[in-house]
Design an enzyme around this catalytic site. Structure first.
Site, mmCIF file in Angstrom:
data_model
loop_
_atom_site.group_PDB
_atom_site.id
_atom_site.type_symbol
_atom_site.label_atom_id
_atom_site.label_comp_id
_atom_site.label_asym_id
_atom_site.label_seq_id
_atom_site.Cartn_x
_atom_site.Cartn_y
_atom_site.Cartn_z
ATOM 1 N N GLU A 1 0.884 -1.174 0.000
ATOM 2 C CA GLU A 1 0.000 0.000 0.000
ATOM 3 C C GLU A 1 0.916 1.216 0.000
ATOM 4 O O GLU A 1 1.451 1.604 1.045
ATOM 5 C CB GLU A 1 -0.897 -0.005 1.247
ATOM 6 C CG GLU A 1 -1.833 -1.191 1.340
ATOM 7 C CD GLU A 1 -2.944 -1.192 0.293
ATOM 8 O OE1 GLU A 1 -3.127 -0.168 -0.393
ATOM 9 O OE2 GLU A 1 -3.606 -2.225 0.155
ATOM 10 N N CYS B 1 -2.177 9.506 2.023
ATOM 11 C CA CYS B 1 -1.785 8.885 0.754
ATOM 12 C C CYS B 1 -2.795 9.191 -0.339
ATOM 13 O O CYS B 1 -2.448 9.274 -1.498
ATOM 14 C CB CYS B 1 -1.622 7.378 0.936
ATOM 15 S SG CYS B 1 -3.085 6.590 1.609
#
Ligand code: NAD
Length: 490
Positions: free
Chosen positions: A234, A268
């Site tokens: 991720e 993110c």
């Protein structure tokens, strides 16, 4: 030279030292993995329902410790109380979701045995063993929980390595979770820098779930290759927001400011690039600037929208992206300088940016919103896709049907129409990126499936003395096989 044995946590808004944690050595990490491995079979032997009951109790423990969680996360990140509560909310909602769906998702599933009618066939989902979780600092309560809880629900033991910048929050997760686990050894925490993380990658876990930067992700994949340890990645993003001519500009500007600047832009999935069509660019940009100017930045966790950035290192990346954009012709519409406390940086809006600038190419991971005018939506889609990243994206239009058509053209793991970031609050939706934003999924049924091995089982139903296709081969059997092929598949 004496070996450093402890790490300090710093409040990035006040620069106070708020606590210390040990730096675990590779030998400590190996020992933690071994303790987890010894504890795992008894945990896996419990029914899924029993493990979910543990999660129900954990939900209560979290709710009873809200103030402690908020205080610890604030001390290490300086994010506003509201944003820590959002992290807590998302963890609790994830537990609620899996309590509803995990038992069914993890139950054995019958499949058709096809032409082999006299066999029974099914899939079993078995825990992998010990899962290593390596986490970043930006959502230090929420992000470790996603892989940790799904791994535990699926029957694994877990070793967590929190970020060195938020180790106290990592330790707190350990203290709270161990209160409800029948054997606390099922969950281990190791603290330290990247070296401790690297030691976990080679410590013989059955999977590594990594959340962090692309550069570290590549190192982890290379290190994991040696033992063929599977990995979930991720990683970072450069998420685009496309504003169409028919967008509700009030909503789109409010959404852009929130999704670009919450958590000081250190998300993110933050909006890192805006592409707005010419006809509404001026009005949209004016609204963004006005809303940005209304944000309160400071130290008091209750009465601000923006805290400080996590570190001087992170702030320097932001400063260099802004400086290079200005040098290449960008205009600073607001912000563009350090804040008054700690590592703070003012929320910054840039116009007149071009695709070549680092601020439009590389992950900035700070409170900077570059706005680029485009002639039409097709150009916006093309530019949005011209990036090595592919985490999330958003489209803003009053015509949601058209928004969904545009969503299908965007190369990203997640696309929102008329919102951004909200997908992470929907735990039924798988989360993860494509291209250099990584692979593998957390959340959703896919997130549970990352934590299990699928075993295929076939059971013979008839118990004949031999199957017709076993030895010896006869002409009659070979002829029948040929006729069957022609009959079934011609
Ligand atoms: P980072 O890569 O510097 O560190 C992440 C973790 O990896 C830390 O715990 C660190 O100690 C550890 N680590 C460092 N070197 C290692 C090594 N060689 N082997 C094993 N572990 C090592 O990232 P960060 O600065 O903590 O986090 C910010 C980054 O994370 C941003 O790029 C952001 O986009 C990304 N991120 C991604 C997601 C997502 O879900 N896709 C979520 C949050 C953050």
């Amino acid at each position: 030279m004496a070996t450093v044995t402890h790490l300090s946590s710093i409040n990035p808004a006040t620069l106070e030292n708020v606590g210390e944690v040990p730096i675990h050595t590779p030998a400590d990490v190996l020992a933690a993995v071994q303790r987890a491995r010894l504890a795992q079979p008894a945990w896996a032997a419990l029914s899924v329902q029993r493990r979910l009951h543990t999660m129900r109790r954990y939900q209560t423990v979290i709710v009873e410790n809200i103030d402690r969680i908020v205080e610890t996360v604030w001390k290490e990140t300086s994010k506003p109380r509201t944003e820590v509560l959002v992290e807590i909310f998302a963890v609790l909602e994830m537990i609620r979701h899996y309590r509803n769906v995990a038992a069914k998702a993890l139950a054995p599933r019958k499949v058709s045995s096809g032409i082999v009618l006299h066999k029974r066939a099914y899939k079993r989902y078995e825990p992998m063993g010990v899962i290593g979780v390596i986490s970043p600092w930006n959502y230090p309560f929420l992000l470790p929980h996603t892989p940790v809880l799904t791994a535990l629900i699926a029957g694994n033991a877990v070793v967590l390595k929190p970020s060195e910048l938020t180790s106290l929050t990592g330790q707190l997760i350990g203290q709270l979770l161990k209160q409800v686990l029948p054997d606390p050894e099922v969950f281990q925490i190791v603290t330290g820098t990247g070296e401790t993380g690297a030691a976990l990658v080679t410590a013989g876990t059955d999977k590594i779930c990594f959340t962090g930067s692309v550069a570290t992700g590549k190192k982890i994949m290379a290190a994991a290759a040696d033992s063929l340890t599977p990995v979930v990645m991720e990683l970072g993003g450069k998420d685009p927001m496309i504003v169409c001519a028919d967008a509700d500009l009030e909503r789109a500007s409010a959404g852009a400011v929130w999704a670009a600047f919450s958590n000081s832009g250190q998300t993110c999935m933050a909006v890192e690039r805006v592409y707005v069509v010419d006809s509404v660019a001026e009005a949209f940009t004016a609204k963004v600037v006005a809303k940005t100017n209304a944000l309160r930045q400071g130290v008091d966790s209750g009465d601000i929208e923006i805290g400080a950035m996590i570190s001087e290192r992170q702030r320097k990346i932001v400063e260099s992206h802004v400086a290079s954009a200005i040098q290449q012709g960008a205009q600073v519409l607001t912000g563009g300088r350090e804040g008054t406390n700690g590592f703070a940086y003012e929320p910054t809006v840039l116009s007149d940016v071009t695709s070549e600038m680092p601020v439009m190419q590389e992950e900035t991971f700070g409170p900077v919103l570059p706005i680029m005018r485009v002639p039409d939506v097709q150009t916006a889609v093309r530019l949005a896709n011209e990036t090595p990243f592919g985490l999330t994206a958003s489209v803003w239009t009053r015509d949601t049907g058209r928004g969904e058509i545009i969503a299908a053209q965007l190369n990203a793991g997640v696309v929102c129409v008329n919102d951004h970031l909200v997908n992470y609050g929907i735990p039924a939706l798988p989360f993860g990126g494509i291209k250099e934003s990584g692979f593998g999924r957390l959340h959703g049924e896919e997130g549970l499936m990352e934590m299990v091995r699928v075993k295929s089982v076939v059971v013979d139903r008839l118990g004949l003395s031999r199957e017709p296709y076993w030895f010896p081969y006869t002409r009659q059997m070979t002829g029948l096989l040929e006729q069957a092929i022609k009959f079934l598949y011609r």
